[in-house]
Scaffold this motif. Sequence first.
Motif, PDB file in Angstrom:
ATOM      1  N   HIS A  88      37.752 -15.777   6.353  1.00 61.31           N
ATOM      2  CA  HIS A  88      36.731 -14.936   7.101  1.00 61.31           C
ATOM      3  C   HIS A  88      36.118 -16.085   8.088  1.00 61.31           C
ATOM      4  CE1 HIS A  88      34.094 -15.063   3.542  1.00 61.31           C
ATOM      5  NE2 HIS A  88      33.212 -15.239   4.376  1.00 61.31           N
ATOM      6  N   LEU A 103      25.623  -2.245  15.691  1.00 62.50           N
ATOM      7  CA  LEU A 103      26.962  -1.943  15.674  1.00 62.50           C
ATOM      8  C   LEU A 103      27.479  -0.484  15.044  1.00 62.50           C
ATOM      9  CD1 LEU A 103      27.775  -5.348  13.557  1.00 62.50           C
ATOM     10  CD2 LEU A 103      28.675  -4.758  16.000  1.00 62.50           C
ATOM     11  N   THR A 108      31.286   0.676  16.095  1.00 56.88           N
ATOM     12  CA  THR A 108      32.015  -0.345  15.640  1.00 56.88           C
ATOM     13  C   THR A 108      32.504  -0.193  13.859  1.00 56.88           C
ATOM     14  OG1 THR A 108      30.907  -2.006  16.781  1.00 56.88           O
ATOM     15  CG2 THR A 108      32.077  -2.658  15.114  1.00 56.88           C
ATOM     16  N   VAL A 127      32.230  -7.088   9.022  1.00 56.38           N
ATOM     17  CA  VAL A 127      32.682  -6.288   9.831  1.00 56.38           C
ATOM     18  C   VAL A 127      34.322  -6.203   9.773  1.00 56.38           C
ATOM     19  CG1 VAL A 127      32.704  -5.809  12.591  1.00 56.38           C
ATOM     20  CG2 VAL A 127      30.782  -7.281  11.504  1.00 56.38           C
ATOM     21  N   HIS A 128      34.921  -4.887  10.231  1.00 57.15           N
ATOM     22  CA  HIS A 128      36.410  -4.868   9.814  1.00 57.15           C
ATOM     23  C   HIS A 128      37.147  -5.542  10.819  1.00 57.15           C
ATOM     24  CE1 HIS A 128      40.197  -2.928   9.248  1.00 57.15           C
ATOM     25  NE2 HIS A 128      39.623  -2.305   8.143  1.00 57.15           N
ATOM     26  N   PRO A 129      38.251  -6.390  10.504  1.00 54.69           N
ATOM     27  CA  PRO A 129      39.081  -7.133  11.535  1.00 54.69           C
ATOM     28  C   PRO A 129      39.320  -6.198  12.563  1.00 54.69           C
ATOM     29  CG  PRO A 129      39.823  -7.535   9.179  1.00 54.69           C
ATOM     30  CD  PRO A 129      38.686  -6.223   9.023  1.00 54.69           C
ATOM     31  N   ALA A 131      37.833  -4.267  14.362  1.00 51.37           N
ATOM     32  CA  ALA A 131      36.629  -4.448  15.486  1.00 51.37           C
ATOM     33  C   ALA A 131      36.877  -5.699  16.095  1.00 51.37           C
ATOM     34  CB  ALA A 131      35.389  -3.973  14.917  1.00 51.37           C
ATOM     35  N   THR A 132      37.390  -6.780  15.450  1.00 53.77           N
ATOM     36  CA  THR A 132      36.789  -8.021  15.826  1.00 53.77           C
ATOM     37  C   THR A 132      38.186  -9.067  16.671  1.00 53.77           C
ATOM     38  OG1 THR A 132      37.474  -9.065  13.754  1.00 53.77           O
ATOM     39  CG2 THR A 132      35.393  -8.375  14.009  1.00 53.77           C
ATOM     40  N   LEU A 137      35.102 -10.652   9.707  1.00 57.10           N
ATOM     41  CA  LEU A 137      33.738 -11.350  10.395  1.00 57.10           C
ATOM     42  C   LEU A 137      32.869 -10.824   9.436  1.00 57.10           C
ATOM     43  CD1 LEU A 137      32.465 -12.773  12.661  1.00 57.10           C
ATOM     44  CD2 LEU A 137      31.865 -10.643  13.549  1.00 57.10           C
TER      45      LEU A 137
END
Length: 143
Positions: A88, A103, A108, A127-129, A131-132, A137
């Motif tokens: 991450h 978020l 998100t 934060v879930h991948p 969303a990124t 993240l």
Amino acid sequence: MMSTDDDQTGKNTKRLDHIAIAVHSIAESLPFYESLGLKRLEIEIVEEQGVKVAKLDIGNTHIELLEPLSPDTPVGKFLAQKGPGLHHICIGVADIEADLAKLKSSGTKLINETAKIGAGGAKIAFVHPKATGGVLLELSQPT
Ligand code: ZN
């Protein structure tokens, strides 16, 4: 116009806090990074995340080597599925609760809806991948 990402001086308060790499063994992986001249700052057990963390100083940020405490931890499962590698990236924030609220209200996908305690006692949330753009993240507010 100042956005909520700006502090009183109008400067962006976000920064790259660290990049984390999942490894099977810190003892085996650390010598390579030290041979590059990176200084090891500390090795810490973070029970809540199920990892041992070796923090290396690199300029204004850090590289963290993550070794799972057991196979049934998040990093243990990551290693079993994908093998060692980039786990991450972490953005340092000034007010994690405010960022999480923002978020959440925008829909998100979050892994942690409320902040948890990470290495060094920092407040953290993932934060879930999805969303990124495919990268896990972490947000981190130092204590
Ligand atoms: Zn991290």
